[in-house]
Write an enzyme that holds these catalytic residues in place. Structure first.
Site, PDB file in Angstrom:
ATOM      1  N   GLU A 778       0.706  -1.290   0.233  1.00 48.67           N
ATOM      2  CA  GLU A 778       0.196  -0.249   0.072  1.00 48.67           C
ATOM      3  C   GLU A 778       1.189   0.946  -0.333  1.00 48.67           C
ATOM      4  O   GLU A 778       1.569   1.661   0.912  1.00 48.67           O
ATOM      5  CB  GLU A 778      -0.945  -0.644   1.365  1.00 48.67           C
ATOM      6  CG  GLU A 778      -2.206   0.622   1.288  1.00 48.67           C
ATOM      7  CD  GLU A 778      -3.212   0.373   2.536  1.00 48.67           C
ATOM      8  OE1 GLU A 778      -2.984  -0.360   2.817  1.00 48.67           O
ATOM      9  OE2 GLU A 778      -3.242   1.940   3.115  1.00 48.67           O
ATOM     10  N   CYS A 812      -1.267   8.843   3.409  1.00 48.73           N
ATOM     11  CA  CYS A 812      -1.373   8.591   2.127  1.00 48.73           C
ATOM     12  C   CYS A 812      -2.835   9.341   1.172  1.00 48.73           C
ATOM     13  O   CYS A 812      -2.863   9.493   0.393  1.00 48.73           O
ATOM     14  CB  CYS A 812      -1.433   7.460   2.089  1.00 48.73           C
ATOM     15  SG  CYS A 812      -0.578   6.165   3.664  1.00 48.73           S
TER      16      CYS A 812
END
Ligand SMILES: Cc1cc2nc3c(=O)[nH]c(=O)nc-3n(C[C@H](O)[C@H](O)[C@H](O)COP(=O)(O)OP(=O)(O)OC[C@H]3O[C@@H](n4cnc5c(N)ncnc54)[C@H](O)[C@@H]3O)c2cc1C
Length: 1019
Positions: A778, A812
């Site tokens: 990720e 993120c």
């Protein structure tokens, strides 16, 4: 913070009282004092009269009857009313009108009945026809002088249709404002007073009734301020209004004169509990300046009631102002406050207001309302995982509490002048009963444009004073207000809605609310996800009692020093975990899941300790810490459920004489490598998933944040996860991380971090000669938000500020690229600049801090270098001022770039890039896709079909429409992207655990030993 500013102790009980307790208290307070059959007898004739002589076609009641909010037409009307008038460009206005009116299918049936062939679903003619007919339908209703012969509109272009719709909505909106300016409103009020005076004098045949009993409280409309400029504008508007209302005269008494209602959120953009010091320094003098105008003129100045989490703060502000009123205007009795009875602690609020009056030897005016933000309060409590709702969940409980509060107000008439704001005929009749017993002065209140029918009847006697709350403003400011009224009164439970519905009998409409219902009408926030998975417990940071353990934990926390492992140490850990796999993988699934649930409960209970660790070790703000601990708890509970649901043995269909079973089991040792930006949540999520799937886990935290991760692993061990099933392996990425990945015993890697490191891991794995193992990566994103001209700028700014700058942009999911439509870009940028100026950058342990430091010196230097580059190459749009010398603070900053493609790299900090767009929105999305990342995307538009189209086109994992784009919730918004943003599957989603498993089918030929006994037995 000075002691007078800091609330040392809460004034009120917890906002999260059990509803049953609160309603029992309200019923006790009423002490059986109401005769409900008499209430019905009093109110029934009003209801009958209103129904026999309905309100004019534009009144709220008629509007809701014609276009109920539950219908496509009603919804379309409301959505258009909210957005259409602010859209500056024709193209978007047409798209919005088509989107809303087009979906309403106003007259499909009619057209078919007229013999017209049905049009294809996507036919532009259908859209146009719909548009035209809808606009006609609207204009017939709302354009009183509409004389266009049928058919004309169809021949006109879509621009004309939009113009007609705009006009219709303007006219509709105008019914709910008394005037566009205070002067216009005062003129209108004068003529309404004259009309009322004439009517009541005629009806009562009494000369003594020549004095008008009608008063007004003016409300200068607008959205809550987002910037200092907005706030000063509202201040000027309130000041001007008070002067205009006073007209240079001194009123005989505030009760007999017109007054003003103000919203504290309009006067200061940071009217929040976390910003107490600034509220007292900035907001207080502003309200004081309004009091300095209202008090000498002897007018009523009422502070409107807003959201529950500002209630304590509002009382602190109120008392501070009371102290100065006592000193400067001791005779003034016009200072007022609105109190909402839908709050479970409303009775305590009334007692507290009376106590303030007594302490300062004053008399106040108190407007009792039921409350206008019910849906928002319910949503906030659910999202924040609070123990209960601060408001009642049964409508009749709100009604009971309203009457209990009314009775309590009559107990306090020595210090409070009661003002009852309601449109509910039953409530009005009950108040009359209470008032008769109390024999004390009071007034009724209603909103302009609402309750006219009921009050026409109620006021016929001419002896009850009534004040009309009268919004004043231009169309644009009015719409948010209008939509709130439409929503509130469109609810099935609303009195106005039911009054408009002839199918609801007077008996049902006026039924007694005086009964307690034991169970909540909605699942409590802890049970939001059903009986099986408990929601993680949140904290209301505005609630002193709830916050105290966090403050204490932060004050006491000392983060211990820890030593790093070497590559050899990592190898030894791998050996232990490899050996431990055999035992762990055969632990029954139910036991592994139970261990996760246990650790979730422990973590939930240890929230203050973990928050303190996060504040001190990761420099996160308290609000972010609470959210992070909650996410970790949710991960554990969610994966426990998912494991039981998805990883259990499955029997597969097949030929007779054979059994086929699919089993999922752990792969071996999983290496979990997590980042510093979510050092608990991501760490715990990875480890929990790997463990429950049957793997043993080498858990490597980020170098910067090992301690909170170690504490979580300790919790796992404490609840019974064996030491050779999970090991905390702290070390440098280059050595320890690399050794773990390269180890031949590694059966899988789960990584969250930068795309660059994910590539290194990928290459290392590919280079190994051992088994080919899965990599779940990720990584980052160049996340964009697309804003069109139908979006509400205030909502956009809230979402942008949170998404780009919260956590110092170190998420993120954070917003990096804001794409704003060129027609609204200047305004949005202006507001953004103003909102950025209001942010506090500083020590994360300070509750007032919005933006803390970045994680380390390396990050700081890198971000500063990027900012320097941008200073030379892009246009600076806004920058927050730094007033703290806490280390590693980067001031939030925004730059304008010429085009989307100019954004090349993910900068992990509070740096926002802004691009203007025009033309087709599809092209914007294609350019965003071309950046190669695909994590999150924000969309701000009121055009539903556009939002849908953007989501379809965008190659991203998470699309957020009309909200911020951070804070994905486990099991609700599974998180993870595509392209350069990661491999998937999504964390916190239903497909995640499979990637941690190996699969095995077991086929047994049951017929092998002598034949198929089962088949034969059935013959
Ligand atoms: C003059 C005036 C001033 C006002 N000022 C304010 C203000 O400052 N702040 C503010 O918040 N509101 C204010 N309001 C709005 C007011 O709070 C009410 O929303 C509105 O008047 C409707 O109440 P009602 O008695 O007329 O209608 P009713 O239909 O009898 O009651 C509606 C009320 O019930 C509540 N309700 C609906 N469903 C449920 C449920 N399932 N459980 C519990 N409660 C439920 C609604 O939220 C609403 O408060 C004001 C209203 C007036 C008339």
């Amino acid at each position: 913070m000075s002691p007078s500013v800091a609330a040392a102790q809460a004034r009120l009980p917890s906002p999260y009282l059990p509803e049953a307790e609160a309603v029992a208290e309200a019923l006790t307070a009423l002490k059986g004092s109401l005769d409900w059959p008499a209430v019905i007898n009093a109110a029934r004739p009003w209801v009958r009269a209103v129904r026999e002589q309905p309100a004019p076609f534009w009144a709220m009641e008629s509007l809701l009857r014609e276009y109920p909010i539950s219908s496509a037409e009603g919804l379309a009307l409301m959505r258009l009313a909210e957005a259409l008038l602010r859209v500056p460009d024709a193209e978007t206005a047409i798209a919005l009108t088509a989107d809303q009116l087009g979906r309403a299918d106003f007259d499909d049936a009619k057209k078919l009945a007229d013999g017209a062939p049905p049009l294809a679903k996507d036919s532009p003619h259908k859209m146009l026809a719909n548009l035209s007919s809808s606009a006609i339908a609207l204009s017939k209703k709302f354009l009183p002088d509409s004389v266009n012969p049928p058919g004309v509109m169809q021949r006109l272009g879509s621009r004309t249709v939009v113009a007609a719709t705009v006009r219709a909505i303007q006219l509709l909106g105008r019914q709910f404002v008394l005037g566009r300016s205070i002067e216009e409103a005062l003129d209108e009020a004068t003529s309404q007073k004259k009309g009322h005076q004439k009517n009541t004098a005629k009806l009562s045949q009494s000369q003594s009734q020549s004095q008008s009993q009608l008063r007004f409280s003016y409300d200068m409309l607008g959205e809550g301020a987002r910037t200092e400029r907005d706030a000063l504008r509202y201040l000027a508007s309130y000041s001007h209004a008070i002067q205009a209302i006073a007209g240079g005269r001194v009123a005989a008494a505030p009760m007999a004169a017109d007054g003003i209602s103000i919203k504290l959120s309009a006067l200061f953009s940071r009217y929040e509990d976390t910003q107490r010091e600034r509220v007292f320094a900035t907001l207080l003098p502003r309200v004081q300046s309004l009091i300095d105008l209202a008090a000498p003129a002897n007018l009523n100045l009422t502070i409107d009631a807003e959201e529950c989490d500002r209630l304590e703060l509002s009382l602190d502000v109120f008392e501070a102002l009371a102290a100065t009123i006592h000193a400067q205007y001791p005779q003034w009795q016009g200072f007022g406050l609105a109190v909402q009875s839908y709050q479970t602690r409303a009775l305590a609020v009334i007692d507290e207001v009376a106590a303030i009056a007594q302490r300062h030897n004053l008399k106040f005016m108190l407007r009792l309302v039921k409350g206008a933000y019910w849906d928002g309060e319910i949503k906030r409590a659910q999202e924040n995982g609070l123990p209960a709702y601060p408001v009642f969940t049964h409508k009749h409980h709100t009604d009971i509490n309203y009457l209990a509060c009314a009775a309590r107000l009559f107990d306090h008439v020595a210090v409070i002048y009661p003002q009852f704001a309601t449109h509910n005929a039953g409530t009005v009749a009950a108040i009359m009963q209470l008032a008769k017993k109390a024999d004390a002065p009071f007034e009724m209140q209603r909103l302009h444009g609402m309750g006219e029918g009921v009050y026409r009847e109620v006021l016929k006697g001419g002896d009850i004073p009534c004040r009309i709350y009268a919004p004043v403003g231009e169309h644009r400011d009015l719409l948010a207000y209008l939509v709130r009224r439409l929503l509130e009164n469109g609810a099935n439970s609303s009195f106005v809605h039911q009054l408009a519905d002839e199918h609801v009998s007077a008996e049902v409409l006026l039924a007694s609310p005086l009964r307690a219902t034991a169970a909540s009408n909605l699942p409590l926030p802890p049970h939001l996800y059903g009986p099986r998975r408990r929601n993680s417990s949140g904290v209301d940071l505005a609630d002193l009692a709830m916050r105290a353990p966090l403050d204490a934990a932060v004050a006491a926390m000392k983060v211990p020093a820890v030593t790093m492992a070497s590559a050899d140490g990592a190898s030894a850990a791998m050996a232990r975990l490899h050996a431990g796999f055999a035992t762990w993988q055969v632990r029954p699934l139910a036991e592994r899941a139970a261990l996760l649930r246990k650790v979730a409960d422990r973590l939930d209970a240890a929230l203050p300790e973990f928050c303190a660790l996060l504040v001190k070790e990761a420099d996160k703000t308290l609000g972010d810490c609470v959210a992070e601990v909650r996410e970790a708890v949710d991960f554990c509970r969610y994966y426990a459920d998912q494991a039981e649901d998805r990883l259990a043995e499955q029997t597969l269909p097949g030929p007779t004489g054979e059994s086929n079973v699919l089993r999922l089991h752990g792969r071996g040792v999983f290496v979990c490598i997590s980042p510093w930006n979510f050092p608990l949540a991501i760490f715990a999520g990875q480890v929990a998933a790997a463990l429950v799937a049957g793997n043993t886990v080498a858990a490597k935290p980020a170098e910067q944040t090992p301690v909170v991760a170690r504490r979580f692993v300790e919790l796992l061990h404490e609840v019974g996860v064996p030491k050779d099933a999970v090991a905390w392996v702290h070390g440098l990425g280059d050595t320890v991380g690399a050794a773990l990945v390269a180890d031949s015993r590694t059966a899988g890697v789960c990584f969250t971090g930068s795309t660059a490191v994910a590539r290194i891991i990928n290459r290392t794995l590919a280079a190994k000669d051992s088994a080919i193992v899965p990599l779940i990566a990720e990584t980052g994103g160049l996340n964009a938000m697309v804003v069109d001209s139908s979006a509400l700028p205030e909502q956009v700014i809230d979402a942008v500020v949170q998404s780009a700058f919260r956590s110092a942009g170190q998420r993120c999911s954070a917003l990096r690229l804001l794409c704003v439509h060129e027609s609204v870009a200047d305004g949005v940028i202006e507001m953004l600049r103003g909102a950025m100026a209001e942010l506090n950058v500083g020590d994360p342990a300070d509750l007032a801090t919005d933006v803390g430091p970045v994680i380390d010196d390396e990050a700081y230097t890198g971000i500063q270098a990027h900012i320097q580059r941008l200073r030379g190459s892009a246009r600076l749009l806004g920058e927050t001022a730094l007033s703290s010398n806490f280390p590693r603070l980067v001031a939030p900053v925004a730059f304008e770039l010429p085009q989307i493609a100019d954004l090349k790299d993910e900068i992990f900090g509070p740096v926002l890039h802004v691009v203007r767009w025009g033309g087709a929105v599809e092209d914007v999305v294609r350019q965003i896709n071309a950046l190669g990342y695909g994590l999150t995307l924000g969309v701000q538009t009121r055009i539903d079909s556009r939002a849908k189209r953007i989501a379809e086109l965008a190659s991203v994992g998470n699309v957020y429409v009309n909200r911020n784009m951070i804070g994905a919730v486990v099991g609700v918004q599974p998180f993870g992207g595509e392209g350069l943003s990661g491999t998937g599957p999504k964390a916190g989603g239903p497909h995640y655990l499979y990637r941690f498993c190996a699969e095995q089918t077991v086929t047994i030929n049951t017929a092998a030993a002598g034949g198929n006994a089962e088949l034969l037995a059935g013959m």
